[in-house]
Design a protein around this motif. Structure first.
Motif, mmCIF file in Angstrom:
data_model
loop_
_atom_site.group_PDB
_atom_site.id
_atom_site.type_symbol
_atom_site.label_atom_id
_atom_site.label_comp_id
_atom_site.label_asym_id
_atom_site.label_seq_id
_atom_site.Cartn_x
_atom_site.Cartn_y
_atom_site.Cartn_z
ATOM 1 N N SER A 1 15.364 -4.986 -0.641
ATOM 2 C CA SER A 1 15.611 -4.808 -2.074
ATOM 3 C C SER A 1 14.292 -4.730 -2.845
ATOM 4 O O SER A 1 14.188 -4.021 -3.840
ATOM 5 N N ARG A 2 13.268 -5.429 -2.367
ATOM 6 C CA ARG A 2 11.955 -5.355 -3.025
ATOM 7 C C ARG A 2 11.271 -4.014 -2.768
ATOM 8 O O ARG A 2 10.382 -3.603 -3.520
ATOM 9 N N ASP A 3 11.681 -3.341 -1.703
ATOM 10 C CA ASP A 3 11.072 -2.049 -1.393
ATOM 11 C C ASP A 3 11.327 -1.006 -2.478
ATOM 12 O O ASP A 3 10.626 0.012 -2.538
ATOM 13 N N HIS A 4 12.318 -1.259 -3.352
ATOM 14 C CA HIS A 4 12.564 -0.324 -4.456
ATOM 15 C C HIS A 4 11.356 -0.243 -5.398
ATOM 16 O O HIS A 4 11.199 0.726 -6.132
ATOM 17 N N PHE A 5 10.508 -1.276 -5.355
ATOM 18 C CA PHE A 5 9.317 -1.276 -6.209
ATOM 19 C C PHE A 5 8.354 -0.163 -5.821
ATOM 20 O O PHE A 5 7.509 0.244 -6.625
ATOM 21 N N ARG A 6 8.466 0.314 -4.598
ATOM 22 C CA ARG A 6 7.592 1.408 -4.171
ATOM 23 C C ARG A 6 7.840 2.670 -5.002
ATOM 24 O O ARG A 6 6.973 3.539 -5.088
ATOM 25 N N GLU A 7 9.020 2.766 -5.609
ATOM 26 C CA GLU A 7 9.286 3.887 -6.520
ATOM 27 C C GLU A 7 8.393 3.786 -7.756
ATOM 28 O O GLU A 7 7.959 4.799 -8.304
ATOM 29 N N GLU A 8 8.128 2.557 -8.200
ATOM 30 C CA GLU A 8 7.195 2.359 -9.328
ATOM 31 C C GLU A 8 5.788 2.765 -8.920
ATOM 32 O O GLU A 8 5.051 3.383 -9.700
ATOM 33 N N LEU A 9 5.403 2.424 -7.694
ATOM 34 C CA LEU A 9 4.072 2.794 -7.207
ATOM 35 C C LEU A 9 3.919 4.308 -7.122
ATOM 36 O O LEU A 9 2.847 4.849 -7.399
ATOM 37 N N ALA A 10 5.002 5.004 -6.760
ATOM 38 C CA ALA A 10 4.939 6.463 -6.621
ATOM 39 C C ALA A 10 4.692 7.147 -7.962
ATOM 40 O O ALA A 10 4.203 8.279 -8.010
ATOM 41 N N ARG A 11 5.001 6.456 -9.069
ATOM 42 C CA ARG A 11 4.806 7.050 -10.396
ATOM 43 C C ARG A 11 3.387 6.847 -10.922
ATOM 44 O O ARG A 11 3.026 7.394 -11.962
ATOM 45 N N ILE A 12 2.610 6.039 -10.215
ATOM 46 C CA ILE A 12 1.263 5.725 -10.679
ATOM 47 C C ILE A 12 0.315 6.898 -10.425
ATOM 48 O O ILE A 12 0.271 7.449 -9.327
ATOM 49 N N ASN A 13 -0.457 7.240 -11.436
ATOM 50 C CA ASN A 13 -1.454 8.303 -11.315
ATOM 51 C C ASN A 13 -2.853 7.700 -11.255
ATOM 52 O O ASN A 13 -3.159 6.751 -11.975
ATOM 53 N N GLY A 14 -3.686 8.237 -10.394
ATOM 54 C CA GLY A 14 -5.092 7.833 -10.360
ATOM 55 C C GLY A 14 -5.431 6.812 -9.299
ATOM 56 O O GLY A 14 -6.565 6.762 -8.822
ATOM 57 N N ALA A 15 -4.481 5.977 -8.918
ATOM 58 C CA ALA A 15 -4.754 4.961 -7.893
ATOM 59 C C ALA A 15 -4.356 5.484 -6.515
ATOM 60 O O ALA A 15 -3.542 6.390 -6.387
ATOM 61 N N ILE A 16 -4.949 4.894 -5.487
ATOM 62 C CA ILE A 16 -4.639 5.246 -4.101
ATOM 63 C C ILE A 16 -3.713 4.170 -3.539
ATOM 64 O O ILE A 16 -4.061 2.987 -3.539
ATOM 65 N N ILE A 17 -2.526 4.570 -3.111
ATOM 66 C CA ILE A 17 -1.562 3.619 -2.543
ATOM 67 C C ILE A 17 -1.633 3.716 -1.020
ATOM 68 O O ILE A 17 -1.437 4.786 -0.451
ATOM 69 N N VAL A 18 -1.913 2.605 -0.363
ATOM 70 C CA VAL A 18 -1.979 2.573 1.102
ATOM 71 C C VAL A 18 -0.722 1.888 1.632
ATOM 72 O O VAL A 18 -0.487 0.701 1.371
ATOM 73 N N ASP A 19 0.088 2.642 2.350
ATOM 74 C CA ASP A 19 1.287 2.108 2.992
ATOM 75 C C ASP A 19 0.938 1.780 4.440
ATOM 76 O O ASP A 19 0.686 2.676 5.247
ATOM 77 N N VAL A 20 0.904 0.498 4.774
ATOM 78 C CA VAL A 20 0.479 0.092 6.118
ATOM 79 C C VAL A 20 1.627 0.099 7.120
ATOM 80 O O VAL A 20 1.426 -0.172 8.307
ATOM 81 N N ARG A 21 2.838 0.433 6.694
ATOM 82 C CA ARG A 21 4.000 0.336 7.589
ATOM 83 C C ARG A 21 4.022 1.372 8.720
ATOM 84 O O ARG A 21 4.361 1.009 9.855
ATOM 85 N N PRO A 22 3.706 2.639 8.471
ATOM 86 C CA PRO A 22 3.767 3.608 9.575
ATOM 87 C C PRO A 22 2.825 3.221 10.719
ATOM 88 O O PRO A 22 1.662 2.867 10.492
ATOM 89 N N ASP A 23 3.354 3.278 11.952
ATOM 90 C CA ASP A 23 2.589 2.963 13.170
ATOM 91 C C ASP A 23 2.119 1.506 13.225
ATOM 92 O O ASP A 23 1.164 1.177 13.940
ATOM 93 N N TRP A 24 2.770 0.645 12.475
ATOM 94 C CA TRP A 24 2.391 -0.779 12.452
ATOM 95 C C TRP A 24 2.430 -1.367 13.864
ATOM 96 O O TRP A 24 3.393 -1.163 14.605
ATOM 97 N N PRO A 25 1.390 -2.116 14.278
ATOM 98 C CA PRO A 25 1.380 -2.724 15.620
ATOM 99 C C PRO A 25 2.406 -3.849 15.697
ATOM 100 O O PRO A 25 2.534 -4.635 14.754
ATOM 101 N N ARG A 26 3.126 -3.934 16.792
ATOM 102 C CA ARG A 26 4.145 -4.964 16.914
ATOM 103 C C ARG A 26 3.611 -6.149 17.696
ATOM 104 O O ARG A 26 2.989 -5.948 18.727
ATOM 105 N N PRO A 27 3.837 -7.392 17.249
ATOM 106 C CA PRO A 27 4.550 -7.694 16.011
ATOM 107 C C PRO A 27 3.671 -7.608 14.777
ATOM 108 O O PRO A 27 4.147 -7.344 13.695
ATOM 109 N N GLY A 28 2.372 -7.889 14.909
ATOM 110 C CA GLY A 28 1.473 -7.778 13.764
ATOM 111 C C GLY A 28 1.462 -8.991 12.850
ATOM 112 O O GLY A 28 0.692 -9.036 11.886
ATOM 113 N N TYR A 29 2.314 -9.980 13.122
ATOM 114 C CA TYR A 29 2.372 -11.219 12.338
ATOM 115 C C TYR A 29 2.373 -12.404 13.294
ATOM 116 O O TYR A 29 2.849 -12.307 14.431
ATOM 117 N N TRP A 30 1.850 -13.523 12.818
ATOM 118 C CA TRP A 30 1.884 -14.750 13.609
ATOM 119 C C TRP A 30 3.322 -15.256 13.727
ATOM 120 O O TRP A 30 4.131 -15.074 12.812
#
Length: 355
Positions: free
Chosen positions: A151-180
């Motif tokens: 449900s929080r991922d809907h905020f990425r729609e707000e990020l998509a509307r931002i002009n001028g900033a660089i948004i880095v999405d780290v999810r694609p090709d994420w190493p598994r598990p990648g968390y402790w």
């Protein structure tokens, strides 16, 4: 049934301890109590104090109870969810509240103003939303689903509307598990992956760095996760507690030229993030990947915009000297209550808009 028996055992053992250890103190209270004590509430206070002093305090006993609850009942307390295979998750990532939508809406209002405040200084802005551990390692939730994370991922729609900033999405090709397993943060493989991905985006923007940065890797050591501490499992006996994880000592070493009296240049990259930027050698991996020194101003518990707001309010001139500022924040912070700094900034923006 097991939970009820365990609770009853603790209650009766505590009662027995109070009666045994507090017998003399309770008797003294009864002997010295006056009529005035009964009418003005002093009697109840004296009884409470005698009982409190009689309750045995033992970290060993507490640890035994916590460990038994974890192993027998699969219970890690109110703030931590026990997943499968000794995986622990923060309840913050899984819990839903009626105020979540309001907090996200307020941060959606803050977002464009924060971006413009940085860009106005002539500094490039890289935004890094860190996905929830529950969403990345959902299969270990043990019967639950990461619905709140999605449900929080809907905020990425707000990020998509931002002009001028660089948004880095780290999810694609994420190493598994990648968390402790026992910590809310990414592990060293996740931190290194995120650092490499962010460095690629920055290099495209300002070009490759020229610093000689060497990564020094030391010995392995046991690592105590923040979720294990939060659940009290660090006090549990070894057989009842989750097995400790191992982390390697990592440090970025920058080779500097010139004499001892030469002034070092200001770092061209500022890292204004949360505790994710302070864990698992993320900043060290980032400096190596960038071949640049990184000024670390991240804050533990910084949430959505703590470190960035601190820069904008206290050191805008330092921010203006940098070529890039990296604004890292965890997705779970979107539904956390607004901080005082966020409220002040939001109120100021609304007053300006009303003029």
């Amino acid at each position: 049934m097991i939970r009820a028996l365990l609770v009853l055992a603790v209650i009766f053992s505590g009662l027995a301890a109070v009666l045994t250890r507090g017998h003399d103190a309770l008797g003294e209270v009864l002997r010295t109590t006056t009529v005035n004590d009964l009418t003005n509430g002093q009697f109840a206070q004296h009884i409470d104090k005698a009982i409190f002093n009689a309750v045995p305090r033992s970290s060993t006993l507490d640890g035994l109870v916590i460990g038994a609850q974890y192993r027998l009942l699969h219970d890690a307390g109110r703030q931590v969810h026990a997943g499968c295979g000794d995986w622990l998750y923060s309840i913050e990532e899984l819990r839903a509240d009626r105020s979540d939508a309001d907090y996200m809406k307020a941060r959606a209002e803050l977002l464009p103003y924060l971006v413009r405040s940085v860009l106005r200084l002539g500094t490039a802005l890289v935004i890094v939303p860190v996905p929830d551990k529950a969403e990345r390692v959902e299969e270990q939730l043990c019967g639950m689903r990461a619905l709140q994370s999605r449900s929080r991922d809907h905020f990425r729609e707000e990020l998509a509307r931002i002009n001028g900033a660089i948004i880095v999405d780290v999810r694609p090709d994420w190493p598994r598990p990648g968390y402790w397993h026992q910590d809310t943060h990414w592990d060293q493989s996740g931190a290194r992956f995120a650092a490499d991905k962010i460095a690629q985006a920055i290099t495209v923007t300002i070009g490759p760095g020229g610093d000689k940065v060497r990564l020094s890797e030391g010995t392995w050591r046991n690592r105590t996760g923040d979720l294990a501490r939060l659940a009290g499992l660090t006090e549990a006996p070894i057989r009842l507690a989750p097995a400790p994880e191992q982390e390697r000592d990592v440090k970025a070493e920058i080779e500097r030229g010139g004499g001892l009296l030469d002034d070092a240049e200001d770092a061209s990259v500022i890292l204004a993030g949360s505790s994710f930027s302070l864990n698992s050698a993320f900043a060290d991996y980032l400096q190596v990947a960038l071949s640049r020194e990184v000024a670390q101003v991240s804050e533990p518990g910084g949430g959505f915009a703590g470190a960035l707001l601190g820069l904008l309010e206290k050191n805008p001139s330092g921010l203006a000297k940098a070529k890039v500022v990296i604004w890292e924040w965890p997705m779970r912070s979107l539904t956390a209550p607004l901080t005082d700094a966020e409220r002040r900034f939001l109120e100021r923006l609304r007053k300006q808009a009303a003029r």
